[in-house]
Design an enzyme around this catalytic site. Structure first.
Site, PDB file in Angstrom:
ATOM      1  N   LYS A 114       0.821  -1.215   0.000  1.00 48.47           N
ATOM      2  CA  LYS A 114       0.000   0.000   0.000  1.00 48.47           C
ATOM      3  C   LYS A 114       0.852   1.260   0.000  1.00 48.47           C
ATOM      4  O   LYS A 114       0.439   2.285  -0.540  1.00 48.47           O
ATOM      5  CB  LYS A 114      -0.932   0.016   1.228  1.00 48.47           C
ATOM      6  N   LYS A 197      -7.548 -10.955  -8.907  1.00 48.66           N
ATOM      7  CA  LYS A 197      -8.723 -10.896  -8.018  1.00 48.66           C
ATOM      8  C   LYS A 197      -9.726  -9.861  -8.498  1.00 48.66           C
ATOM      9  O   LYS A 197      -9.325  -8.810  -8.994  1.00 48.66           O
ATOM     10  CB  LYS A 197      -8.255 -10.493  -6.600  1.00 48.66           C
ATOM     11  N   LYS A 200     -12.325  -3.572  -6.636  1.00 53.00           N
ATOM     12  CA  LYS A 200     -13.028  -2.308  -6.823  1.00 53.00           C
ATOM     13  C   LYS A 200     -12.162  -1.311  -7.583  1.00 53.00           C
ATOM     14  O   LYS A 200     -12.664  -0.357  -8.157  1.00 53.00           O
ATOM     15  CB  LYS A 200     -13.436  -1.714  -5.477  1.00 53.00           C
TER      16      LYS A 200
END
Ligand code: TRP
Length: 335
Positions: A114, A197, A200
């Site tokens: 991240k 995966k 969003k």
């Protein structure tokens, strides 16, 4: 000391809830309710470790809560609330910041992902995120935590932190939380690339089925889902070598409550177009009552807020004695 079986789990208030969130997590929470005392939390404190527009954060918090309720979380039976309503999370997290070691957190792969290349510019909160997650769990003496693959390392860390606290303060005070791995959780992949995966943040909306999509949008996305040129696989082993086929079979099995073997047996050798029609039917049948209920709930935000407020109060009542005892163990004057 023996501990009651208690579940804690958290979900981030992010927009664009999709089929992966539903089949990978939310539906499993619903299934745990009859067997455990459950505390389910929309983790707004975790969300702000990355910048959130305030109005969007509020909106997404309500959306996720509505989705959980629509999917079958019963806010009377379980505790459902947003994290910032109970100050004990942040309070225990501070103590745990002083228990966890820099070296432990430096090994967390999610922080590295991240923070990306510009680590100097990441928030301190993003680095300490796993300590807050440990506090979420430990402040309720939760014993079981349903988590996906991506959160396993954080749960291991929560166990290490609990153990070190117990050692440092000479008491088996915190139970070591167990991962609750559910056989029924489905790893849902992108409809455009069976090796990625469902997410969003994928630029292509066609890659995911959103929990706000209507029947026509679902039908169109399933029809356009990537497949390979062969007919449907005739064994699970064959399917496993074909990521797109494998993903669609997994989704069908999860939504229809069948095993992948049964689905493969039914559709073996048939054309994908035929299978996709059947998949659209189960997806619409399963999801449309949930999305309709979600829309109904979101039309009345005050009602969602009242549910979260009630959950927050019950959450506080549950954690308060554990927090008080923690302070005593640490030696804080608190009388
Ligand atoms: N970190 C989790 C996620 O991003 C959310 C979360 C926060 C959580 N606190 C938790 C999950 C405690 C399980 C237990 O998915």
């Amino acid at each position: 000391m023996t501990f009651a079986r208690r579940i804690f789990s958290g979900v981030q208030p992010t927009g664009n809830l999709h089929l992966g969130n539903y089949l990978g997590a939310i539906r499993n929470w619903v299934r745990l309710q009859p067997d455990f005392e459950c505390v389910f939390c929309v983790v707004d404190l975790h969300a702000i470790t990355l910048w959130q527009d305030p109005a969007e954060l509020t909106k997404h918090t309500r959306e996720v809560a509505a989705c959980l309720i629509a999917a079958g979380i019963d806010p009377k039976q379980s505790i459902l609330f947003n994290q910032s309503r109970n100050p004990n999370h942040a309070e225990l997290a501070w103590v745990l910041n002083c228990v966890a070691r820099m070296g432990w957190l430096n090994r967390m792969t999610q922080f590295k992902d991240k923070a990306g290349k510009d680590r100097e510019n990441a928030s301190v909160g993003l680095f300490a995120y796993p300590n807050l997650m440990a506090a979420d769990i430990l402040v309720y003496h939760a014993t079981h935590v349903p988590v996906g693959e991506d959160q396993k390392q954080h749960l291991e860390l929560a166990r290490d932190i609990a153990q070190k606290f117990n050692n440092d303060f000479g008491q088996a005070f915190f139970p070591l939380p167990e991962p609750q791995i559910l056989g029924t959780a489905t790893r849902v992949m992108s409809l455009r690339d069976g090796t990625k995966k469902m997410s969003k943040s994928d630029a292509s909306d066609a890659s995911r089925i959103n929990l706000t999509d209507d029947a026509d949008q679902i039908a169109q996305k399933v029809r356009r889902a990537k497949t390979d040129p062969l007919p449907m696989p005739d064994s699970v082993e064959d399917a496993e070598k074909r990521p797109e086929a494998d993903n669609l079979i997994g989704i069908y099995a999860a939504l229809a409550d069948r095993t992948p073997d049964e689905v493969v047996a039914e559709f073996a050798g048939r054309q994908f177009s035929e299978f996709k029609t059947a998949l659209t039917d189960v997806a619409v049948a399963h999801l449309s009552p949930i999305t309709a209920e979600m829309r109904r709930l979101l039309a009345d935000p005050a009602q969602i807020d009242a549910v979260l407020k009630d959950g927050g109060e019950r959450a506080c009542a549950l954690s308060q004695p554990i927090m008080a005892r923690t302070k005593e163990l640490v030696g804080f004057l608190n009388n």
